[in-house]
Design a protein around this motif. Structure first.
Motif, PDB file in Angstrom:
ATOM      1  N   ALA A  67       0.704   7.030   3.282  1.00  0.00           N
ATOM      2  CA  ALA A  67      -0.668   7.452   3.117  1.00  0.00           C
ATOM      3  C   ALA A  67      -0.780   6.827   1.622  1.00  0.00           C
ATOM      4  O   ALA A  67      -0.008   7.017   0.527  1.00  0.00           O
ATOM      5  CB  ALA A  67      -0.676   9.001   2.739  1.00  0.00           C
ATOM      6  N   ALA A  68      -1.955   5.925   1.536  1.00  0.00           N
ATOM      7  CA  ALA A  68      -2.264   5.479   0.161  1.00  0.00           C
ATOM      8  C   ALA A  68      -3.053   6.390  -0.390  1.00  0.00           C
ATOM      9  O   ALA A  68      -4.187   6.884   0.072  1.00  0.00           O
ATOM     10  CB  ALA A  68      -3.158   4.004   0.338  1.00  0.00           C
ATOM     11  N   HIS A 103     -12.410   6.666  -5.864  1.00  0.00           N
ATOM     12  CA  HIS A 103     -11.702   6.825  -6.849  1.00  0.00           C
ATOM     13  C   HIS A 103     -11.899   5.692  -7.817  1.00  0.00           C
ATOM     14  O   HIS A 103     -11.669   5.553  -8.992  1.00  0.00           O
ATOM     15  CB  HIS A 103     -10.342   6.596  -6.481  1.00  0.00           C
ATOM     16  CG  HIS A 103      -9.656   7.952  -5.677  1.00  0.00           C
ATOM     17  ND1 HIS A 103      -8.670   7.852  -4.693  1.00  0.00           N
ATOM     18  CD2 HIS A 103     -10.470   9.078  -5.368  1.00  0.00           C
ATOM     19  CE1 HIS A 103      -8.563   9.041  -4.064  1.00  0.00           C
ATOM     20  NE2 HIS A 103      -9.388   9.803  -4.358  1.00  0.00           N
ATOM     21  N   ALA A 104     -12.262   4.570  -7.022  1.00  0.00           N
ATOM     22  CA  ALA A 104     -12.432   3.247  -7.958  1.00  0.00           C
ATOM     23  C   ALA A 104     -14.027   3.420  -8.580  1.00  0.00           C
ATOM     24  O   ALA A 104     -14.188   2.245  -9.192  1.00  0.00           O
ATOM     25  CB  ALA A 104     -12.458   2.036  -7.063  1.00  0.00           C
ATOM     26  N   SER A 127      -8.478  20.164   3.519  1.00  0.00           N
ATOM     27  CA  SER A 127      -8.838  19.178   3.963  1.00  0.00           C
ATOM     28  C   SER A 127      -9.840  18.355   2.975  1.00  0.00           C
ATOM     29  O   SER A 127     -10.410  17.367   3.148  1.00  0.00           O
ATOM     30  CB  SER A 127      -9.552  19.284   5.497  1.00  0.00           C
ATOM     31  OG  SER A 127     -10.587  20.253   5.247  1.00  0.00           O
ATOM     32  N   GLN A 128     -10.237  19.077   1.806  1.00  0.00           N
ATOM     33  CA  GLN A 128     -11.045  18.574   0.690  1.00  0.00           C
ATOM     34  C   GLN A 128     -12.402  17.969   1.275  1.00  0.00           C
ATOM     35  O   GLN A 128     -12.628  16.995   0.713  1.00  0.00           O
ATOM     36  CB  GLN A 128      -9.989  17.384  -0.107  1.00  0.00           C
ATOM     37  CG  GLN A 128      -9.146  17.974  -0.836  1.00  0.00           C
ATOM     38  CD  GLN A 128      -9.622  18.853  -2.089  1.00  0.00           C
ATOM     39  OE1 GLN A 128      -9.823  18.213  -2.891  1.00  0.00           O
ATOM     40  NE2 GLN A 128      -9.370  20.236  -2.032  1.00  0.00           N
ATOM     41  N   PRO A 155      -5.266  13.348  -5.155  1.00  0.00           N
ATOM     42  CA  PRO A 155      -4.862  12.507  -4.086  1.00  0.00           C
ATOM     43  C   PRO A 155      -5.871  12.751  -2.962  1.00  0.00           C
ATOM     44  O   PRO A 155      -6.468  13.506  -2.667  1.00  0.00           O
ATOM     45  CB  PRO A 155      -3.468  13.197  -3.832  1.00  0.00           C
ATOM     46  CG  PRO A 155      -3.842  14.540  -4.057  1.00  0.00           C
ATOM     47  CD  PRO A 155      -4.789  14.586  -5.502  1.00  0.00           C
ATOM     48  N   TYR A 156      -5.738  11.615  -1.874  1.00  0.00           N
ATOM     49  CA  TYR A 156      -6.308  11.643  -0.943  1.00  0.00           C
ATOM     50  C   TYR A 156      -5.784  12.722   0.199  1.00  0.00           C
ATOM     51  O   TYR A 156      -6.412  13.359   0.684  1.00  0.00           O
ATOM     52  CB  TYR A 156      -6.373  10.049  -0.024  1.00  0.00           C
ATOM     53  CG  TYR A 156      -6.553  10.158   1.346  1.00  0.00           C
ATOM     54  CD1 TYR A 156      -7.461  10.309   2.014  1.00  0.00           C
ATOM     55  CD2 TYR A 156      -5.419   9.809   2.261  1.00  0.00           C
ATOM     56  CE1 TYR A 156      -7.731  10.319   3.471  1.00  0.00           C
ATOM     57  CE2 TYR A 156      -5.444   9.808   3.446  1.00  0.00           C
ATOM     58  CZ  TYR A 156      -6.652   9.788   4.115  1.00  0.00           C
ATOM     59  OH  TYR A 156      -6.745   9.652   5.514  1.00  0.00           O
ATOM     60  N   THR A 157      -4.465  12.718   0.484  1.00  0.00           N
ATOM     61  CA  THR A 157      -3.902  13.936   1.278  1.00  0.00           C
ATOM     62  C   THR A 157      -3.076  14.664   0.215  1.00  0.00           C
ATOM     63  O   THR A 157      -2.522  14.121  -0.686  1.00  0.00           O
ATOM     64  CB  THR A 157      -2.918  13.200   2.287  1.00  0.00           C
ATOM     65  OG1 THR A 157      -1.879  12.511   1.794  1.00  0.00           O
ATOM     66  CG2 THR A 157      -3.867  12.504   3.278  1.00  0.00           C
TER      67      THR A 157
END
Lengths: 91, 229, 988
Positions: free
Chosen positions: C242-243, C418-419, C542-543, C574-576
């Motif tokens: 996971a990125a 995020h960017a 699951s945000q 984080p994403y996950t």
């Protein structure tokens, strides 16, 4: 992690560096107390382009970086000697 | 039988090497780990992945505003900052900045280092000795997996295609300040690590841990010499 | 037909030759290698995976992709594992979470009937009255809420981190990502491409979705692209990884198993796809309500028939492709409710109609009718849509066990957010669409709003080419995009049909229904950020993946504003979910050991940390105080040896060395004689003491200066900082690690040292504060005669690699004089008896030399040293003084003041104790303290409040301590004439 382009070591993780604050000149010896206190205690906190001292810890190397505090973008760096030659020396 | 405790000069790592089964030989006033009982097997291991303590080998440093002038006057070929250059006697001259030089010998013989020590004098000095022999420990990481292993500890890309032989990175390795020198031994990629001698036990432990997944080995000076051919 | 396993096909991701056995909720089940926990359980007919967070409603898989907490299970000691994505292993023990009793018979399910007592924001208001009620409720609520359970006895896992460098990082290994990676790799042989895929294998939507009525296209494209990627030398694939975030300068943490790759890229392609979005209707959380993509994943990846008879609600082509996959899997389709105004004419819809499935336009599912135990579906109610969120009163009831919804997508644009990229809402397509991308970032595939496979691949190729160009590579022409994006993939603008009785869930993690979000806005939490926090919508595991698109739409409507005006909450890494172990990695905690370290350990020393160093606190013994006092008596009576290698050391060399010294330190050094040492005191620009030590002048142009163990790096950095500006002809070198040091002290120290050196040590040849370079035991050393502990003593500094040999030689030479090592605590006591301060123990972040009574160390005539101006300004305004004191008597329990105990006058604080000890030499309790200036004259008395005492031998904190009377005495406490430091007097 941010990258700092070090004039000696090239691009490196910012964690290898510490910031030494904005480039400032010592006030003249005959300055009044107010000037001295301003120099010692007050920061400009500029929103814009500033020049700062930075220290690369692994090489114990001080240099100057120009940074835009609004975007955190590092625009330019100088070895300390080159910077002082361009903008005047402290004695 | 040679034992490191009988020498006046001792690497901070001698106990660690002794526990790993080191057999010793006298090097430059130290008892240094020659091998660990299997000299030929160690040379093969070193081509894959190994670490060795080279702290006993001679080294020296000079630093100051006039370093470049003085060192050139002494007949040393001076490279650009963060590059190393092999000298006629085999010494590697590692330029750490415009005003600092580190000299590393890969053998006990260190003609240039001795000659510079005799030539330098405090009177009219424009650069000054840095006590590298004691300030620093020196380890070497050798073998085809060495760059991959170093990537677990270091934020600089040390793979040969990005970091040529004789390139120097002064950077953070396992949160310590380390001079990393790309210094291939024969066909084997190799990186010399020069860093605070008091932290040698710490960094050694980090390396041993990091190389476990690659089945890396601890080898002695003999194996490193064998790689150089 | 019932749920179960389908016949094998070549494209499935399971290996039927490798059956595996695992247990769930205490029952044994079989599956195949490549099965997820969810797919294996569904194949076995098990649909209920968990109970919901708040109401304890039974839940099954929704996305079959881990996009929600419905599938969270506990596996061994690991809580909150997504059953949807975790592959089964032989012998795996899987347990349901948030269940009291068993999954089928959860005692807490009664909560579902108490819903009206749990309104939105209930935890902000329900349990707080009467005062103190929360204390009683908290343990109950904590047990009911919350997910898996943490076993604090779990053995330490091994986690680590690794840097990884790439020119182009492609995140997402679906068709767009693979096309991007291939194109970037084709630009140059030199380019390094990293392809990161969250699933264990490449393919993305090609592993489950259908792009043609025949159902052949996906597998064909996948085979072609995967083969090309695998055949490409300069693409590295990280699968099952996971990125998890984007950080400045394209720094991307990628988590694979227990390792975090710290990826540094020059440019990034985001091809992370999109998440299917739910349809809100009554009981839309029943096990058996699934996304179209979920049933396709189950059928095509795992060969699982997810149900027997299904009703489909769809607003796009994906619902029809899911219908075709279900038909192929032998599932009856009772009806398709098309949310759009007409039955579409594309091939997929035509093919579904050809199977005789009734398709009702302008309709939706409005109610799922539960079975007797409320954990199955009995029927679906379909009604005509009359407006956004409203339906006709008439319901057509269709028996079914499965309801499939395909009503829209939401870009998985986390890295873009995020960017700093934005995804404004397109009112025409009802989708969030990526707007301006940050420099060096490109997007392709469904994350970029493209769902038509030909176009996805073409746009992927172009994104890869652009990323290669950004990474500094060119050499090929920019690939063209020939196809348009078509009409698939569009979202329904309002996929929410509120029911008067509720249970129409918008957020499954947090059990939030449509009216909960409306109520939040009605209560005044109108801003999207406030609504989120009050309702906790999107704050579950699951945000917001499945909930925030509908939540924003609801917020916009309730506020009467557009979706873009409502805006989106800030997304951060984080994403996950990531484990703390991954964040911690291997711990790199540098440690420094002196050359004599093991000699201390062998001598039974208790080692203590001093910054990064280890130092001997004292040597052996149970009774710490008695051991330290014994060591002190030994130094005063005979001779002791202490390791001072951790002391900082700096070489200041060059013609301007004296100038440098006088700018950095407060005292005068220009006239210091070669061969003599002098105290050094350093202050910062504000005049605060920062360090002290001793300067040895070894040559006209050479000072060797010691600094404190913890201060030396700062002193070195500060000196370099100033000389970067002053450009004096001086070199400054930090030689701390290069030198070992010992201090041999006590009346017999000279006698011991004489045995090891030819240097003359008599008072005349080697006076107090003299410095010599001499051999000791054949080792070249720097010899300093100093008196920190107040006895005749010598500091011996030698090359670090000879440190152990020096220690051994001194211990051997001193054996018949009774030499013993002493530790740091003994040294602290001895120096206290002499009234010497320790910087940072007896000084703090505000102490100036005037307060510390060190005016004597300030150069008066010199116009400048760092800090001079500030000290001069404060000269007339000294607010406290450091004094020596004795206590008149101990507290009743024998306690004495400790560091930081306060000096109290008339109930006010006037100072504090910085050091205090029982002195065995003087048989008194002595100390240093800051007091008010008018309390500082010798003979003055003051009181200290003791805030700790001993109870049953253990030191404890006492909040209302007793006051102890103290009297100011002149310093030093011991031997004010320094007579003991002279060899003539001291030698036995």
């Amino acid at each position: 992690m941010k990258i700092m382009p070090c004039p000696l070591n090239g691009p490196r993780n910012i964690s290898e560096f510490s910031c030494g604050g904005e480039v400032e000149h010592l006030p003249p010896p005959d300055c009044d107390h107010a000037q001295w206190i301003d120099y010692v205690y007050l920061e400009n906190n500029t929103a814009g382009i500033i020049r700062e001292w930075w220290y690369h810890t692994p090489t114990a190397y001080w240099f100057v970086a120009e940074r835009d505090t609004r975007t955190d973008e590092i625009l330019r760096t100088w070895p300390a000697g080159d910077f002082l030659a361009e903008f005047g020396e402290e004695r | 039988m040679t034992r490191p405790e009988t020498f006046q000069r001792r690497s901070h790592l001698y106990r660690v090497c002794r526990e790993a089964g080191a057999r010793w030989r006298a090097v430059n006033g130290f008892g240094a780990p020659a091998h660990y009982g299997d000299a030929s097997g160690e040379a093969d291991a070193a081509a894959r992945l190994a670490i060795a303590d080279l702290t006993a080998l001679p080294r020296a440093g000079y630093k100051g505003w006039g370093m470049a002038d003085w060192i050139r006057d002494q007949g040393v070929f001076l490279p650009e900052p963060n590059q190393a250059q092999r000298q006629d006697d085999g010494t590697l001259a590692c330029r750490l900045s415009s005003g600092e030089l580190l000299l590393l010998a890969d053998d006990e013989e260190a003609t240039l280092i001795d000659r510079l020590a005799r030539a330098w004098s405090m009177d009219d000095a424009v650069c000054f000795p840095v006590p590298r022999a004691d300030a620093s420990a020196r380890l070497v990481v050798t073998g085809s997996e060495s760059a991959a292993m170093m990537a677990k500890m270091c934020g600089v890309d040390l793979r040969g295609r990005r970091f040529a032989d004789h390139a120097i990175a002064q950077t953070s390795v396992a949160r310590m300040n380390v001079i990393v020198l790309h210094n291939d031994r024969g066909a084997a990629p190799a990186y010399d690590l020069i860093f605070d001698s008091a932290s040698a036990v710490y960094l050694w432990g980090c390396l041993v841990d990091a190389m476990a997944e690659f089945s890396g080995s601890i080898v002695g000076l003999d194996a490193i010499d064998a790689l150089r051919g | 037909m019932t749920p179960g396993r389908l016949p094998a096909s070549a494209d499935q991701l399971i290996d039927r030759s490798r059956p595996l056995s695992f247990s769930f909720d205490g029952r044994r089940h079989e599956g195949y290698a490549g099965d997820t926990v969810t797919s294996a359980l569904l194949a076995a007919g098990v649909r209920v995976l968990s109970r919901s967070f708040k109401y304890h409603r039974p839940r099954g898989t929704l996305s079959a992709a881990g996009h929600d907490a419905n599938s969270f299970v506990q596996i061994g000691d690991e809580p909150n594992v997504a059953a949807d994505t975790r592959l089964i292993e032989d012998g795996m023990v899987v347990e349901p979470q948030n269940v009291f009793g068993s999954l089928d018979n959860d005692h807490a399910r009664l909560l579902d009937h108490l819903g009206r007592f749990l309104p939105v924001g209930f935890y902000y208001k329900t349990f707080y009255r009467p005062k103190g009620a929360w204390k009683a409720w908290e343990p109950v609520v904590r047990r009911l809420a919350g997910l898996g359970s943490v076993n604090s006895e779990t053995p330490h896992g091994y986690y680590d981190k690794q840097y990884l460098w790439a020119d182009v990082v492609v995140v997402g290994g679906g068709p767009a990502g693979m096309a991007a990676a291939l194109e970037a790799a084709a630009v140059s042989r030199e380019i390094e491409v990293l392809l990161v895929e969250e699933n264990p294998c490449l393919g993305g939507s090609l592993t489950y979705a259908r792009f043609d009525a025949e159902g052949e296209r996906a597998a064909r494209e996948r085979q072609t692209l995967v083969a090309a990627v695998e055949g490409c030398d300069n693409i590295r694939v990280l699968a099952g990884a996971a990125a998890n975030g984007w950080f400045t300068d394209h720094f991307i943490p990628v988590i694979q198993g227990n390792r975090m790759f710290k990826v540094r890229a020059k440019s990034v392609v985001v091809a992370t796809g999109s998440w299917e979005q739910p349809l809100a209707f009554r009981n839309n959380d029943l096990p058996g309500v699934m996304y179209g993509s979920a049933v396709q994943r189950l059928v095509n990846r795992h060969g699982v028939r997810p149900g027997g008879r299904a009703v489909i609600a769809t607003a796009n082509a994906d619902g029809y492709s899911a219908a075709l996959d279900l038909i192929g899997a032998g599932v009856d389709i009772a009806a398709v409710a098309e949310l759009g105004p007409a039955v579409p004419r594309h091939d997929l819809a035509v093919a579904v109609a050809d199977h005789g499935v009734p398709i009702r336009p302008r309709s939706t599912v409005v109610v799922a009718e539960p079975g007797r135990w409320k954990d199955t579906i009995e029927a679906a109610h379909i009604a005509e849509i009359t407006g956004p969120g409203t339906t006709a009163a008439r319901h057509d009831v269709h028996d079914c066990d499965t309801i499939v919804t395909s009503v829209g997508w939401q870009p998985a644009a986390n890295l873009v957010w995020h960017a700093g990229g934005r995804t404004p809402y397109n009112e025409t397509t009802s989708m969030l669409e990526i707007g301006q991308l940050p420099a060096g970032m490109h997007a392709a595939g469904s994350v970029a709003g493209c769902f038509r496979i030909d176009t996805v691949i073409e746009e992927g190729r172009r994104a890869g080419w652009l990323a290669a160009r950004d990474a500094g590579f060119n050499g090929t022409a920019m690939p063209a995009v020939r196809n348009d994006r078509g009409e698939t993939g569009q979202n329904h603008p309002w996929p929410m049909f509120e029911h008067p009785k509720g249970r129409d869930f918008v957020d499954f993690d947090e059990d939030l229904q449509i009216h909960d979000l409306k109520d939040a806005v009605a209560e005044g939490y109108t801003h999207i950020e406030l609504m989120k926090r009050f309702s906790t919508c999107g704050m579950g595991p699951s945000q917001g993946r499945h909930s925030w698109l509908n939540a924003i739409r609801l917020n916009a409507r309730e506020n009467g504003i557009s979706v873009n005006e409502a805006g989106m909450t800030t997304q951060r890494p984080p994403y996950t979910a990531e484990k703390l172990g991954v964040l911690a990695g291997r711990s790199f905690e540098p440690e420094r050991l002196t050359a004599m370290h093991w000699r201390h350990v062998e001598a039974g020393a208790r080692m203590m940390q001093a910054g990064v160093w280890y130092r001997p606190e004292h040597y052996g013994g149970e009774d710490r105080d008695a051991v330290i006092e014994g060591e002190a008596r030994h130094v005063r009576g005979k001779v002791g040896l202490i390791d001072v290698s951790t002391l900082g050391g700096l070489e200041i060399r060059g013609p301007d060395a004296a100038d440098m010294m006088e700018r950095m330190y407060t005292w005068a050094y220009r006239k210091q004689l070669v061969g003599r040492a002098r105290y050094t005191l350093m202050t910062d620009m504000t005049g605060v003491i920062t360090d002290d030590g001793v300067a040895c002048r070894l040559h006209e142009n050479h000072y060797y200066v010691t600094a404190t163990t913890s201060g030396v790096d700062g002193v070195y950095q500060e000196m370099l900082f100033w000389n970067a500006q002053w450009r004096l002809r001086v070199d400054i070198t930090n030689v701390t690690g290069a030198l070992s040091g010992v201090n041999i002290a006590g009346p017999r120290s000279r006698a011991v040292l004489t045995r090891l050196t030819d240097e003359k040590l008599d008072a005349e040849s080697f006076p107090y504060m003299a410095v010599r370079q001499a051999n000791v035991a054949g080792i070249p050393c720097r010899l300093l005669r100093v008196g920190f502990v107040g006895e005749l003593g010598y500091e011996i500094h030698c090359p670090a690699h000879s440190g152990e040999a020096l220690w051994d030689a001194l211990m051997e030479a001193g054996r018949d004089h009774g030499i013993r090592p002493f530790g740091v605590e003994c040294q602290r006591l001895l120096r206290l008896e002499k009234g010497h301060i320790i910087v940072s123990q007896d000084t703090d972040g505000l102490t100036n030399p005037l307060e510390a009574d060190m005016d004597w160390a300030l150069a008066k005539k010199r116009p400048f040293f760092i800090g001079k101006r500030s000290i001069d300004i404060q000269r007339d305004n000294v607010q406290r003084k450091l004094v020596g004191f004795e206590i008149e008597s101990r507290a009743s329990d024998g306690s004495i003041p400790r560091e930081c105990h306060l000096v109290i006058r008339d109930g006010d604080i006037t100072g504090r104790v910085t050091s205090c000890s029982y002195s065995p030499t003087l048989d008194k309790v002595i100390g240093l303290a800051y007091v008010a200036p008018d309390q500082a004259e010798p003979g003055s008395t003051f009181q200290v409040r003791i805030n700790s005492g001993r109870i049953e031998g253990r030191r404890v904190r006492i909040t209302s301590g007793t006051l102890v009377d103290c009297r100011v005495v002149p310093l030093p406490f011991f031997d004010p004439e320094n007579a003991r430091q002279e060899p003539g007097n001291a030698d036995p």
